[in-house]
Design an enzyme around this catalytic site. Structure first.
Site, PDB file in Angstrom:
ATOM      1  N   GLY A  51     -60.234   0.338  32.578  1.00  0.00           N
ATOM      2  CA  GLY A  51     -59.060   1.238  31.954  1.00  0.00           C
ATOM      3  C   GLY A  51     -58.270   0.171  31.266  1.00  0.00           C
ATOM      4  N   LYS A  75     -38.136  10.069  25.822  1.00  0.00           N
ATOM      5  CA  LYS A  75     -39.299   9.629  24.777  1.00  0.00           C
ATOM      6  C   LYS A  75     -39.016  10.306  23.094  1.00  0.00           C
ATOM      7  CE  LYS A  75     -42.571   8.847  28.036  1.00  0.00           C
ATOM      8  NZ  LYS A  75     -43.879   7.137  27.385  1.00  0.00           N
ATOM      9  N   HIS A  88     -37.481   1.839  37.277  1.00  0.00           N
ATOM     10  CA  HIS A  88     -36.954   1.221  36.948  1.00  0.00           C
ATOM     11  C   HIS A  88     -35.726   1.180  36.331  1.00  0.00           C
ATOM     12  CE1 HIS A  88     -41.278   0.797  35.026  1.00  0.00           C
ATOM     13  NE2 HIS A  88     -41.608   2.085  34.438  1.00  0.00           N
ATOM     14  N   LEU A 140     -54.913  -0.107  30.785  1.00  0.00           N
ATOM     15  CA  LEU A 140     -54.028  -1.454  31.525  1.00  0.00           C
ATOM     16  C   LEU A 140     -54.673  -2.378  31.497  1.00  0.00           C
ATOM     17  CD1 LEU A 140     -50.986  -1.422  32.717  1.00  0.00           C
ATOM     18  CD2 LEU A 140     -52.525  -2.217  35.094  1.00  0.00           C
ATOM     19  N   ASP A 187     -43.492  -3.005  39.174  1.00  0.00           N
ATOM     20  CA  ASP A 187     -42.557  -2.676  38.979  1.00  0.00           C
ATOM     21  C   ASP A 187     -42.514  -3.358  37.874  1.00  0.00           C
ATOM     22  OD1 ASP A 187     -39.744  -1.746  37.355  1.00  0.00           O
ATOM     23  OD2 ASP A 187     -39.480  -0.782  39.337  1.00  0.00           O
ATOM     24  N   HIS A 188     -42.574  -2.667  36.586  1.00  0.00           N
ATOM     25  CA  HIS A 188     -43.326  -3.793  35.479  1.00  0.00           C
ATOM     26  C   HIS A 188     -41.685  -4.332  35.196  1.00  0.00           C
ATOM     27  CE1 HIS A 188     -42.996  -0.761  32.754  1.00  0.00           C
ATOM     28  NE2 HIS A 188     -42.645  -1.818  31.615  1.00  0.00           N
ATOM     29  N   LYS A 232     -39.412  -8.284  34.157  1.00  0.00           N
ATOM     30  CA  LYS A 232     -38.781  -8.789  32.516  1.00  0.00           C
ATOM     31  C   LYS A 232     -38.331  -9.767  32.529  1.00  0.00           C
ATOM     32  CE  LYS A 232     -39.546  -3.694  30.375  1.00  0.00           C
ATOM     33  NZ  LYS A 232     -40.772  -4.136  29.364  1.00  0.00           N
TER      34      LYS A 232
HETATM   35  C1  BG6 Z   1     -43.681   2.984  31.983  1.00  0.00           C
HETATM   36  C2  BG6 Z   1     -43.856   4.368  32.220  1.00  0.00           C
HETATM   37  O1  BG6 Z   1     -43.235   2.372  32.980  1.00  0.00           O
HETATM   38  O2  BG6 Z   1     -42.429   2.239  31.160  1.00  0.00           O
HETATM   39  C3  BG6 Z   1     -44.000   4.854  30.677  1.00  0.00           C
HETATM   40  O3  BG6 Z   1     -45.252   5.338  32.916  1.00  0.00           O
HETATM   41  C4  BG6 Z   1     -42.616   3.814  29.711  1.00  0.00           C
HETATM   42  O4  BG6 Z   1     -44.189   6.312  30.276  1.00  0.00           O
HETATM   43  C5  BG6 Z   1     -42.835   2.104  29.968  1.00  0.00           C
HETATM   44  O5  BG6 Z   1     -43.189   4.085  28.059  1.00  0.00           O
HETATM   45  C6  BG6 Z   1     -42.242   1.719  29.415  1.00  0.00           C
HETATM   46  O6  BG6 Z   1     -42.280   0.527  29.701  1.00  0.00           O
HETATM   47  P1  BG6 Z   1     -41.545  -0.800  28.685  1.00  0.00           P
HETATM   48  O7  BG6 Z   1     -41.248  -1.861  29.334  1.00  0.00           O
HETATM   49  O8  BG6 Z   1     -42.268  -0.462  27.359  1.00  0.00           O
HETATM   50  O9  BG6 Z   1     -39.844  -0.177  28.189  1.00  0.00           O
END
Ligand code: BG6
Length: 484
Positions: free
Chosen positions: A16, A340, A241, A18, A178-179, A183
C-alpha cells in the site's frame, strides 16, 4: 545496542501507499541512526504475488532520496521478505509463521514481534484472531500490534472492532496510531504548558478568552473519494486528531509523565465535553460545509471528484465550538475547524488571551500561536509601546520558527512512533478509552447532520470555509485569528 530494539515486523498491507510513503522511510531512518538493532527483519504481506527481490526493489525505491549510499540502502533492504497472503486463509498464517520463525533465528530476534495492520479495518479482527490461533504470537518476546486508523466509523463499530481485537491481544499490546500525536509541535504542547511558569500560571479561564485549532488542507480528496465520501471531515479529522489536540491543550497537569497519568488526564477532558447543540440555525455549535468549485473555476468542486456521489451531502469542512464542562474550562470555548480545499495547508493552535481589565491602555489580546505544520514553532504577540511620543500601543510578534534544516533533520511522526513501539512506550498512541469517548462525542454531531438531508452549506474551493464558520465565533464577539 539495547536488546529490546530487536524486532520482527510483519506488515499487513505492505504493497500500500502508506507503507511506501511512510513506513519504509521511517524504518530506514531508525536503521540509519542506529536506533534499530541489526537484529531486525520485516515481512511484508498483501494479496499480490511479489518476489522478495521485487519487494526489496520497492523498499529501495521508497528510500531513494534518504540513503547514504547504495550499499547502505542494500544492506537495509536485505532485511525485507515478502509473503503473498490472504488474511482469511488459516493455511497462509502457517506459512507466515514458518517464515517468521526462520527470520527470528536468522537475525537472532528472540521472539519480539510487531504486527503492523495497515489495511481495511474490516480485516483487523480476522488478522488478530489468526495471529493468536496460528501461534504467530511468541512466548519468549514482546508482541505488539500497530493499528492504523480509521478505528471504526462510530462508537458501536469501534467497540465491536475493539472487542474482536481484545479476544487476541490486551490493551497494553495495542498501539493505535494517531499520527498527530507523533508530531513534534503536538508533543511540545505539554512541554510548553508545564515547563514555563509564565504560561502555566496563565493557562486558565481567568486569562484565556478562547482557544482555536485550525487543521486546514489545500488539497482536495485526491484518490480517496470512495473512503472520504463515507467518512467526511468529522470522522476523518475531528474524532481523532482534533480531539486529541483539544485534550492536550486543556488536560490537567499529570502527576508524572507516565503513559497512565497522561492518558488519565486526557480522558478526563474528553469525558467532560459538553453535549454539542446541533441545529440548522445560528444556535448550532457545529457547522459543516462542502467545497464547490473555486471562484476562478480552475479547481473543481467536491461533487465533481472521482468516486464521489454527484449529490453527496458529505462534509469536507467542519467548524465547532467545543465546551469542556468543568469549572476550569466551561467559560473558555475551544473553536475548531478543519477541512479540505481550504486556502492553505496549515495546522496550528491559537491561544487568545483576555485583554487587561484596566482602562490604562486600549490593549489587544495577547496571542500565543503554536504552529504545528508545515511551519513549526511558536509565536507570541504582545502589546508594546509604539516608539515615539505618547503612550500608544503597537503589537509585537516574538517568533521562534524552526528552520527548514532543523525541520528536515527532525524525525518524522512515523519514525518517532515506530521507535516508541520498539521501546514499549504507549504515551503517544490513542488509548481505547479516548477513542471510545471521542466517538461518542462526534456521533452526536453525525446523527444530527444525518437528519439534515435537504442541503449543506457550500464554500468556494481554496477559501477558509462557509460563512457559518465565522458566525460561530462572531456571536460571542470572537473571530478566527488565522486568516489565510
Ligand atoms: C489523515 C486524514 O488522518 O490526516 C487525511 O485521513 C488528512 O484526510 C491527513 O489529509 C492530514 O494529516 P497532515 O499530517 O497532513 O496534517
Amino acid at each position: 545496542m539495547s536488546q529490546d530494539t530487536k524486532a520482527l515486523f510483519i506488515i499487513f498491507g505492505a504493497t500500500g501507499d502508506l507503507a511506501h510513503r511512510k513506513l519504509y522511510p521511517a524504518i530506514y531512518h531508525l536503521f540509519k541512526k542506529n536506533m534499530l538493532s541489526e537484529s531486525f527483519a520485516v515481512i511484508g504481506t498483501a494479496r499480490r504475488e511479489w518476489s522478495d527481490e521485487h519487494y526489496q526493489e520497492v523498499v529501495l525505491d521508497s528510500i531513494e532520496d534518504l540513503t547514504e549510499s547504495k550499499e547502505h540502502a542494500k544492506a537495509f533492504a536485505e532485511h525485507f521478505r515478502y509473503q503473498s497472503h490472504n488474511v482469511k486463509d488459516s493455511e497462509h498464517y502457517h506459512t507466515l509463521k514458518e517464515l517468521a520463525d526462520t527470520l527470528d533465528d536468522e537475525y537472532s530476534i528472540e521472539g519480539n514481534r510487531i504486527f503492523y495492520l495497515s489495511m481495511s479495518p474490516s480485516f483487523f479482527g480476522t488478522i488478530t484472531h489468526h495471529l493468536r490461533e496460528q501461534s504467530l504470537v511468541t512466548d519468549n518476546g514482546f508482541n505488539r500490534v500497530i493499528i492504523e486508523k480509521p478505528f471504526g466509523t462510530d462508537f458501536e463499530s469501534s467497540k465491536a472492532l475493539n472487542d474482536e481485537i481484545n479476544d487476541s491481544f490486551d490493551e497494553d499490546q495495542l498501539y493505535r496510531i494517531d499520527h498527530y500525536l507523533g508530531k513534534e509541535m503536538v508533543q511540545n504542547i505539554l512541554a510548553l504548558r508545564f515547563s514555563n511558569r509564565l504560561i502555566e500560571n496563565s493557562w486558565n479561564k481567568d486569562s484565556i478568552s478562547n482557544i482555536q485549532i485550525t487543521l486546514s488542507e489545500d488539497l482536495g480528496v485526491e484518490e480517496r473519494g470512495e473512503y472520504y465520501d463515507k467518512s467526511g471531515a468529522l470522522r476523518d479529522m475531528v474524532q481523532n486528531h482534533v480531539l486529541q489536540v483539544v485534550s492536550l491543550l486543556t488536560m490537567t497537569k499529570p502527576a508524572s509523565f507516565t503513559t497512565d497519568n497522561v492518558r488519565k488526564e486526557k480522558l478526563a477532558i474528553l469525558k467532560a465535553l459538553k453535549d454539542p447543540v446541533i441545529t440548522q440555525d445560528e444556535n448550532t455549535e457545529f457547522v459543516r460545509g462542502q467545497y464547490a468549485s473555486s471562484e476562478d473555476g480552475a479547481t473543481k468542486g467536491y461533487r465533481q471528484e472521482d468516486k464521489v456521489a454527484p449529490d453527496t451531502l458529505t462534509e469536507t469542512f467542519v467548524a465547532g465550538k467545543i465546551i469542556i464542562d468543568t469549572d476550569e474550562w466551561r467559560d473558555v470555548p475551544v473553536y475548531i475547524r478543519t477541512g479540505k480545499r481550504l486556502a492553505e495547508k496549515t495546522s496550528r493552535v491559537d491561544i487568545v488571551f483576555k485583554s487587561t481589565e484596566s482602562d490604562l491602555f486600549n490593549d489587544q489580546p495577547t496571542l500565543l500561536s503554536v504552529l504545528i505544520s508545515p511551519d513549526e514553532g511558536i509565536e507570541l504577540t504582545l502589546n508594546n509601546k509604539n516608539i515615539g511620543p505618547g503612550m500608544h500601543l503597537k503589537p509585537t510578534q516574538l517568533s521562534n520558527l524552526r528552520s527548514e534544516d532543523t525541520r528536515e533533520e527532525s524525525p518524522e511522526a512515523y519514525e518517532k512512533l515506530i521507535l516508541d513501539v520498539l521501546n514499549g512506550d504507549e504515551t503517544h498512541f490513542a488509548h481505547w478509552g479516548e477513542v471510545a469517548t471521542s466517538w461518542k462525542y462526534v456521533d452526536q454531531v453525525r446523527r444530527a447532520w444525518d437528519g439534515f438531508t435537504d442541503s449543506i452549506p457550500f464554500y468556494p474551493a481554496l477559501t477558509m470555509g462557509p460563512k457559518e464558520a465565522d458566525t460561530l465565533l462572531s456571536q460571542q464577539d470572537h473571530s478566527w485569528i488565522y486568516k489565510a
